[in-house]
Design a protein around this motif. Sequence first.
Motif, PDB file in Angstrom:
ATOM      1  N   CYS A   1       6.958  -6.869  -0.599  1.00 20.03           N
ATOM      2  CA  CYS A   1       5.526  -6.620  -0.577  1.00 20.03           C
ATOM      3  C   CYS A   1       4.881  -7.196  -1.831  1.00 20.03           C
ATOM      4  O   CYS A   1       5.561  -7.751  -2.690  1.00 20.03           O
TER       5      CYS A   1
ATOM      6  N   THR B   1       8.845  11.364  -2.631  1.00 18.46           N
ATOM      7  CA  THR B   1       7.908  10.395  -3.206  1.00 18.46           C
ATOM      8  C   THR B   1       6.952  11.010  -4.222  1.00 18.46           C
ATOM      9  O   THR B   1       6.464  10.312  -5.115  1.00 18.46           O
TER      10      THR B   1
ATOM     11  N   ALA C   1       0.821  -1.207   0.000  1.00 16.03           N
ATOM     12  CA  ALA C   1       0.000   0.000   0.000  1.00 16.03           C
ATOM     13  C   ALA C   1       0.857   1.261   0.000  1.00 16.03           C
ATOM     14  O   ALA C   1       0.468   2.291  -0.550  1.00 16.03           O
ATOM     15  N   LYS C   2       2.032   1.203   0.636  1.00  8.65           N
ATOM     16  CA  LYS C   2       2.889   2.381   0.740  1.00  8.65           C
ATOM     17  C   LYS C   2       3.938   2.445  -0.372  1.00  8.65           C
ATOM     18  O   LYS C   2       4.702   3.396  -0.435  1.00  8.65           O
ATOM     19  N   LEU C   3       3.974   1.447  -1.219  1.00 10.46           N
ATOM     20  CA  LEU C   3       4.944   1.446  -2.315  1.00 10.46           C
ATOM     21  C   LEU C   3       4.537   2.477  -3.356  1.00 10.46           C
ATOM     22  O   LEU C   3       3.377   2.567  -3.732  1.00 10.46           O
ATOM     23  N   GLY C   4       5.490   3.287  -3.831  1.00  9.78           N
ATOM     24  CA  GLY C   4       5.173   4.309  -4.811  1.00  9.78           C
ATOM     25  C   GLY C   4       6.257   4.404  -5.867  1.00  9.78           C
ATOM     26  O   GLY C   4       7.214   3.646  -5.876  1.00  9.78           O
TER      27      GLY C   4
ATOM     28  N   LYS D   1       6.169   0.770  -8.654  1.00  9.87           N
ATOM     29  CA  LYS D   1       4.776   0.353  -8.477  1.00  9.87           C
ATOM     30  C   LYS D   1       4.055   0.334  -9.811  1.00  9.87           C
ATOM     31  O   LYS D   1       3.272  -0.577 -10.106  1.00  9.87           O
TER      32      LYS D   1
ATOM     33  N   TYR E   1      12.370  -3.576   0.502  1.00 10.12           N
ATOM     34  CA  TYR E   1      10.986  -3.915   0.781  1.00 10.12           C
ATOM     35  C   TYR E   1      10.689  -5.307   0.264  1.00 10.12           C
ATOM     36  O   TYR E   1      11.354  -5.811  -0.636  1.00 10.12           O
TER      37      TYR E   1
ATOM     38  N   ASP F   1       5.263   9.835  -8.574  1.00  9.49           N
ATOM     39  CA  ASP F   1       3.892   9.732  -9.082  1.00  9.49           C
ATOM     40  C   ASP F   1       3.701  10.467 -10.399  1.00  9.49           C
ATOM     41  O   ASP F   1       2.630  10.410 -10.998  1.00  9.49           O
TER      42      ASP F   1
END
Length: 234
Positions: free
Chosen positions: A39, A188, A8-11, A15, A37, A192
């Motif tokens: 995940c 971060t 959920a916190k991976l960006g 991702k 990480y 995006d």
Amino acid sequence: MTTAAPGAKLGGRIKEIAERAMPAVDLIVSGHSHFSYECTVNDPAGHRRLVTRADSFGRSFTDLRFDLNRAGDVVRGTVRATFRPVPVDTARQPAMAELVETWRARSEDVANRVVGHITADMPGRGSTLPETPLGSFLADAQVAAGKPQGADRLLADTVRIDGRPLSPDTTYKVALNEFLANGGNGFTVFGDITAREGGEVTDLDALVTRLETTTSATSPAAPPAPGRITFVAR
């Protein structure tokens, strides 16, 4: 099921890659941004798929275990990932030491090539100053490399573009290295952003070009003086 929790916190770009890679890919072992990480991210078919990355500088590794079917494909449901830290007192591994020495010898000519001249050391992480000389010099090199795309360095205490203060309703073009563009060092929000251009020049290329074109044995570069950044107490 995998042993990793949903990411959920991976960006950032990883991702996006994990979400778009074809479902036939059962496991993604990534790199580059230095953060570890283990995940899962859903693939285009909506199925959970493990995504992992180890820490930089060999500080950790991911212990991966999985079964293969008769065709040699990974059985996704059997994938297990365990984070393994590497203590600083870990004994040197002869096979790895031999591999490192092999490539050190092969790259010696490139490593010893003189690309520029400086008057004094330009510390980065080892600097006692919050505004590091190496960071400033690298910024100048990257600005020079980005000039064809309109890049410039911000000099004013208040950030302004064409004399006007920043507006949250305006879209801006930002020149930065790939590491930060992918969300590195906690930036971060950059990860995006999908509208990108350029990328043909690496930060290393920019640095080498800067040294080769602006310095010489008789005209070395001095470490940039501090004062570009104003630090405000919080």
